[in-house]
Scaffold this active site. Structure first.
Site, PDB file in Angstrom:
ATOM      1  N   GLU A  27       7.993  -4.662  -2.058  1.00  0.00           N
ATOM      2  CA  GLU A  27       7.386  -4.777  -0.909  1.00  0.00           C
ATOM      3  C   GLU A  27       5.482  -4.871  -0.787  1.00  0.00           C
ATOM      4  O   GLU A  27       5.288  -4.669  -0.231  1.00  0.00           O
ATOM      5  CB  GLU A  27       7.490  -2.698  -0.691  1.00  0.00           C
ATOM      6  CG  GLU A  27       8.975  -2.501  -0.868  1.00  0.00           C
ATOM      7  CD  GLU A  27       9.544  -3.155   0.686  1.00  0.00           C
ATOM      8  OE1 GLU A  27       8.617  -4.503   1.638  1.00  0.00           O
ATOM      9  OE2 GLU A  27      10.609  -2.587   1.507  1.00  0.00           O
ATOM     10  N   HIS A  75       4.556   4.233  -0.039  1.00  0.00           N
ATOM     11  CA  HIS A  75       5.488   3.409   0.292  1.00  0.00           C
ATOM     12  C   HIS A  75       6.666   4.467   0.396  1.00  0.00           C
ATOM     13  O   HIS A  75       6.947   4.697  -0.989  1.00  0.00           O
ATOM     14  CB  HIS A  75       5.752   2.085   0.771  1.00  0.00           C
ATOM     15  CG  HIS A  75       6.985   2.395   1.768  1.00  0.00           C
ATOM     16  ND1 HIS A  75       7.455   2.551   2.707  1.00  0.00           N
ATOM     17  CD2 HIS A  75       7.890   1.407   0.762  1.00  0.00           C
ATOM     18  CE1 HIS A  75       9.172   2.664   2.769  1.00  0.00           C
ATOM     19  NE2 HIS A  75       8.773   1.678   2.074  1.00  0.00           N
ATOM     20  N   HIS A 109      10.779   6.627   1.223  1.00  0.00           N
ATOM     21  CA  HIS A 109      11.553   7.125   2.875  1.00  0.00           C
ATOM     22  C   HIS A 109      11.872   8.529   2.873  1.00  0.00           C
ATOM     23  O   HIS A 109      13.124   9.133   2.277  1.00  0.00           O
ATOM     24  CB  HIS A 109      13.158   5.961   1.880  1.00  0.00           C
ATOM     25  CG  HIS A 109      12.533   4.752   1.393  1.00  0.00           C
ATOM     26  ND1 HIS A 109      13.015   4.237   0.749  1.00  0.00           N
ATOM     27  CD2 HIS A 109      11.574   4.229   2.439  1.00  0.00           C
ATOM     28  CE1 HIS A 109      12.981   3.175   0.391  1.00  0.00           C
ATOM     29  NE2 HIS A 109      11.590   2.934   1.293  1.00  0.00           N
ATOM     30  N   TYR A 137      -4.008  19.261  11.099  1.00  0.00           N
ATOM     31  CA  TYR A 137      -3.288  18.448   9.561  1.00  0.00           C
ATOM     32  C   TYR A 137      -3.098  17.150   9.787  1.00  0.00           C
ATOM     33  O   TYR A 137      -3.768  16.509   8.837  1.00  0.00           O
ATOM     34  CB  TYR A 137      -2.718  19.428   8.767  1.00  0.00           C
ATOM     35  CG  TYR A 137      -3.651  20.473   8.924  1.00  0.00           C
ATOM     36  CD1 TYR A 137      -4.741  20.375   8.261  1.00  0.00           C
ATOM     37  CD2 TYR A 137      -2.771  21.922   9.351  1.00  0.00           C
ATOM     38  CE1 TYR A 137      -5.368  22.593   8.199  1.00  0.00           C
ATOM     39  CE2 TYR A 137      -3.500  23.086   9.239  1.00  0.00           C
ATOM     40  CZ  TYR A 137      -4.323  23.203   8.512  1.00  0.00           C
ATOM     41  OH  TYR A 137      -5.419  24.901   8.883  1.00  0.00           O
ATOM     42  N   HIS A 187      13.378   3.641   8.272  1.00  0.00           N
ATOM     43  CA  HIS A 187      13.214   2.818   6.936  1.00  0.00           C
ATOM     44  C   HIS A 187      12.261   3.803   6.243  1.00  0.00           C
ATOM     45  O   HIS A 187      12.686   4.500   4.983  1.00  0.00           O
ATOM     46  CB  HIS A 187      12.600   1.786   6.915  1.00  0.00           C
ATOM     47  CG  HIS A 187      12.463   0.901   5.973  1.00  0.00           C
ATOM     48  ND1 HIS A 187      11.774  -0.239   5.207  1.00  0.00           N
ATOM     49  CD2 HIS A 187      11.741   1.509   4.635  1.00  0.00           C
ATOM     50  CE1 HIS A 187      11.848  -0.423   4.588  1.00  0.00           C
ATOM     51  NE2 HIS A 187      11.552  -0.005   3.501  1.00  0.00           N
TER      52      HIS A 187
END
Length: 197
Positions: free
Chosen positions: A74, A92, A94, A119, A159
């Site tokens: 990625e 990143h 999941h 927030y 994703h």
């Protein structure tokens, strides 16, 4: 200890914290930071719960070429964010509720997560949706590239999330707040008579 060592140790702590909170499971997800024109990113196939300093790869910010180690597939996503936003760290992951929320259809694709508390806007900003494409694909990076300037952080459809910050801790705070906001939004979908402010 060098500045890079300090940042790697901080990235390791954050990755473990996300793993312990079940926000970074198995060998999925990646974390990166920039220093002296290079991006340091968790390597391919690494586990957030067991990262060591040897699990980080070095990548050139200017051309995206690997300098040392085996970086995550990625890398292009991280580079797209660094080249578009004033930031020094990208995460990143999941995480469950971010993935759940990313699977829904959203009319507003540039700000898809309700800010039921103050927030989310404070820590992460507006949350865009990036159309689905296979992980690690050129198509996915192209989809992010098209969306990156329209929002402050993103849900990759079906994703996971991508957040960033001026520091690793800022990115960590954004990740936690986005996951919590997705959880709140998901739970409130079950509520037919909630009083909204």
């Amino acid at each position: 200890m060098s500045v890079t060592d300090d940042k790697i140790n901080e990235a390791i702590w954050i990755a473990k914290a996300l793993f312990d909170r079940k926000m970074g499971t198995g060998t999925s997800g990646n974390i990166s930071f920039v220093h002296d024109g290079r991006m340091y990113i968790s390597g391919t196939g690494t586990c957030f719960g067991k990262l060591t300093e040897n699990d980080f790869a070095e990548v050139s910010l200017s051309n995206g070429e690997s300098i040392a180690g085996r970086p995550s597939k990625e890398v292009p996503l991280h580079l797209t964010v660094y080249r578009s936003k004033d930031c020094r760290a990208v995460i990143h992951i999941h995480s469950t509720y971010a993935v759940l929320w990313s699977c829904l259809r959203h009319e507003n694709t540039t700000d898809c997560v309700p800010s039921y508390t103050p927030y989310l806007r404070m820590k992460a900003g507006s949350i865009g949706v990036v159309p689905y494409a296979p992980p690690g694909s050129a198509e996915l990076n192209s989809n992010l590239h098209s969306a990156v300037d329209k929002s402050d952080a993103w849900l990759l459809a079906n994703h996971g999330m991508i957040v960033h910050g001026k520091t690793l801790m800022d990115a960590f705070a954004a990740a936690e707040e986005l996951e919590e906001s997705c959880r709140i939004a998901w739970e409130l979908r079950k509520c037919n008579d909630c009083v909204m402010i």
